[in-house]
Design a protein around this motif. Structure first.
Motif, PDB file in Angstrom:
ATOM      1  N   ASP A 171       0.861  -1.183   0.000  1.00  0.00           N
ATOM      2  CA  ASP A 171       0.000   0.000   0.000  1.00  0.00           C
ATOM      3  C   ASP A 171       0.898   1.233   0.000  1.00  0.00           C
ATOM      4  N   GLY A 172       1.151   1.762  -1.183  1.00  0.00           N
ATOM      5  CA  GLY A 172       2.080   2.872  -1.353  1.00  0.00           C
ATOM      6  C   GLY A 172       3.048   2.549  -2.475  1.00  0.00           C
ATOM      7  N   LEU A 173       3.682   3.564  -3.016  1.00  0.00           N
ATOM      8  CA  LEU A 173       4.586   3.383  -4.144  1.00  0.00           C
ATOM      9  C   LEU A 173       5.896   2.735  -3.712  1.00  0.00           C
ATOM     10  N   LEU A 174       6.668   2.287  -4.697  1.00  0.00           N
ATOM     11  CA  LEU A 174       7.980   1.696  -4.425  1.00  0.00           C
ATOM     12  C   LEU A 174       9.034   2.796  -4.451  1.00  0.00           C
ATOM     13  N   ARG A 175       8.773   3.823  -3.655  1.00  0.00           N
ATOM     14  CA  ARG A 175       9.646   5.001  -3.582  1.00  0.00           C
ATOM     15  C   ARG A 175       9.676   5.480  -2.140  1.00  0.00           C
ATOM     16  N   SER A 176      10.841   5.971  -1.712  1.00  0.00           N
ATOM     17  CA  SER A 176      10.950   6.466  -0.343  1.00  0.00           C
ATOM     18  C   SER A 176      12.175   7.369  -0.215  1.00  0.00           C
ATOM     19  N   LYS A 177      12.026   8.424   0.593  1.00  0.00           N
ATOM     20  CA  LYS A 177      13.132   9.348   0.832  1.00  0.00           C
ATOM     21  C   LYS A 177      13.629   9.287   2.280  1.00  0.00           C
ATOM     22  N   ILE A 178      13.255   8.237   3.002  1.00  0.00           N
ATOM     23  CA  ILE A 178      13.627   8.179   4.422  1.00  0.00           C
ATOM     24  C   ILE A 178      14.938   7.437   4.658  1.00  0.00           C
ATOM     25  N   PHE A 179      15.441   6.721   3.640  1.00  0.00           N
ATOM     26  CA  PHE A 179      16.657   5.929   3.832  1.00  0.00           C
ATOM     27  C   PHE A 179      17.903   6.772   3.586  1.00  0.00           C
ATOM     28  N   ALA A 180      18.978   6.418   4.269  1.00  0.00           N
ATOM     29  CA  ALA A 180      20.250   7.123   4.103  1.00  0.00           C
ATOM     30  C   ALA A 180      20.926   6.704   2.799  1.00  0.00           C
ATOM     31  N   GLY A 181      21.569   7.670   2.146  1.00  0.00           N
ATOM     32  CA  GLY A 181      22.360   7.388   0.948  1.00  0.00           C
ATOM     33  C   GLY A 181      21.615   6.573  -0.082  1.00  0.00           C
ATOM     34  N   ASP A 182      22.284   5.499  -0.553  1.00  0.00           N
ATOM     35  CA  ASP A 182      21.678   4.641  -1.569  1.00  0.00           C
ATOM     36  C   ASP A 182      21.102   3.361  -0.968  1.00  0.00           C
ATOM     37  N   LEU A 183      20.834   3.357   0.341  1.00  0.00           N
ATOM     38  CA  LEU A 183      20.366   2.138   0.998  1.00  0.00           C
ATOM     39  C   LEU A 183      19.031   1.657   0.444  1.00  0.00           C
ATOM     40  N   PHE A 184      18.175   2.588   0.022  1.00  0.00           N
ATOM     41  CA  PHE A 184      16.868   2.178  -0.484  1.00  0.00           C
ATOM     42  C   PHE A 184      16.998   1.372  -1.775  1.00  0.00           C
ATOM     43  N   VAL A 185      17.809   1.859  -2.720  1.00  0.00           N
ATOM     44  CA  VAL A 185      17.960   1.114  -3.970  1.00  0.00           C
ATOM     45  C   VAL A 185      18.757  -0.168  -3.740  1.00  0.00           C
ATOM     46  N   ARG A 186      19.660  -0.172  -2.764  1.00  0.00           N
ATOM     47  CA  ARG A 186      20.354  -1.414  -2.431  1.00  0.00           C
ATOM     48  C   ARG A 186      19.381  -2.444  -1.876  1.00  0.00           C
ATOM     49  N   MET A 187      18.426  -1.990  -1.078  1.00  0.00           N
ATOM     50  CA  MET A 187      17.387  -2.896  -0.612  1.00  0.00           C
ATOM     51  C   MET A 187      16.591  -3.443  -1.792  1.00  0.00           C
TER      52      MET A 187
END
Length: 374
Positions: free
Chosen positions: A168-184
């Motif tokens: 529920d929500g897009l596959l986008r987020s600005k809460i992670f540090a650095g490139d951790l979100f795309v690494r996840m």
């Protein structure tokens, strides 16, 4: 109240502003009309579908001032509880991070598994918003728990059938540090590929949002252009120009593989589509992110989603799996009363037996006032 002459003046002023914006509306309609060649009809398919839902933070706040608690609960569409935490703005964030691990250092929770997978030791390393500088960190923690549960669900589970996982929500987020979100996102994709190689089972990941800035901005233009007026459930990829005109962060709109200009994408691993699960022009349109590396399967994915959406209730033509997860995840009514009672009991225990009647009196007074105006 406006006077009669003011009403006429107001009407004229509004008309002038709308007339001045007509050129922009025409431009938006032209952009929406350009999507027409990319509109595809959805053919319904059946599949197992699982949705994640973190319960709404607004429903899970419990306060007995100065004590304030946030209940974080993540539940899937089958009613299985995947995460349960209780935090407060005055909680020790360092200790909260340590609590995600056993004494021997192995992960105890889904959030601990995510931290270990991304190579971070503290919650502040995972998200700079977990510094404690603002009490809003409790909401960030809630979002981190939801992402961690999604990560755990895909990276550390087996799937006996082809499965579509819906966030529920897009596959986008600005809460992670650095490139951790795309690494996840990369680790999630690697796990999906591993499942297919090992078990020949397909796992898809999508994120669906009820509202997005880009859809709200272009909603009128889409309706005026008639781009979806084909009498069928359908979908179309959102052009990059539309995203760029609404969102100021390139890292939020650009595809994870787009290294063409500026800083590498770090807030996004999805590709956005506008999707209508019903056949009629008045049926709702949703924004859906398909995981970037699974874009080639978009037609099948939307077929599975459409089969689930036609059974959606109470929101029509909205995936039923998300609605079921929402129902299971809510902390309300009797559950909320229980949480409130536990909070008051804990406060009574802290102040001691001689002051307990004071706490009871305050609770009774607040209950009477609240019920008087319900």
């Amino acid at each position: 109240m406006f006077e009669a002459d003011q009403i006429q003046q107001l009407k004229q002023l509004i008309g002038e502003q709308v007339e001045a914006g007509r050129a922009e509306l025409d431009q938006l309609v032209a952009q929406a009309r350009a999507m027409k060649g990319g509109v595809r009809v959805i053919k319904s398919h059946s599949a197992t579908s699982v949705a994640l839902m973190a319960s709404d933070g607004g429903n899970n706040k419990v306060a007995f001032n100065p004590f304030y608690l946030q209940v974080v609960r993540v539940v899937d569409s089958n009613g299985k509880e995947l995460c349960l935490e209780v935090v407060s703005p005055i909680s020790d964030i360092e200790e909260l991070g340590r609590r995600q691990f056993h004494e021997d250092g192995t992960p105890r929770t889904a959030l601990g598994k995510l931290m270990r997978g991304l190579g971070v030791q503290t919650l502040k390393e995972l998200s700079p918003m977990m510094s404690g500088d603002s009490p809003s960190w409790v909401q960030v923690f809630r979002d981190l728990c939801e992402w961690a549960t999604l990560y755990d669900l895909i990276c550390h589970r087996d799937y006996p059938t082809n499965t579509l996982i819906v966030r529920d929500g897009l596959l986008r987020s600005k809460i992670f540090a650095g490139d951790l979100f795309v690494r996840m996102g990369e680790q999630i994709h690697e796990a999906i590929e591993r499942v297919y190689r090992r078990d020949r089972r397909k796992v898809w990941l999508v994120g669906l949002a009820k509202k997005t800035q880009v859809l709200e901005y272009y909603r009128l233009a889409i309706s005026l252009s008639g781009v979806f007026d084909n009498g069928s459930a359908c979908y179309a990829k959102v052009p990059a120009a539309m995203l760029d005109s609404v969102y100021k962060w390139e890292e939020y709109t650009r595809d994870v593989d787009d290294k063409s200009t500026g800083e590498d994408p770090k807030f996004n691993f999805g590709r956005m589509y506008f999707v209508r699960f019903g056949p009629y022009a008045g049926d709702p349109i949703w924004s859906v992110d398909v995981m970037s590396r699974q874009d080639k399967d978009a037609h099948s994915i939307f077929g599975y989603l459409q089969a689930d959406a036609v059974a959606g209730f109470p929101i029509p033509l909205y995936p039923n799996c998300i609605q079921q997860a929402d129902n299971y995840s809510r902390v309300a009514d009797l559950d909320m009363d229980i949480v409130e009672d536990y909070l008051v009991d804990a406060v009574r225990e802290q102040v001691g037996a001689d002051k307990a009647p004071v706490i009871d009196g305050l609770r009774l007074a607040s209950d009477v006032a609240a019920r008087r105006y319900e």
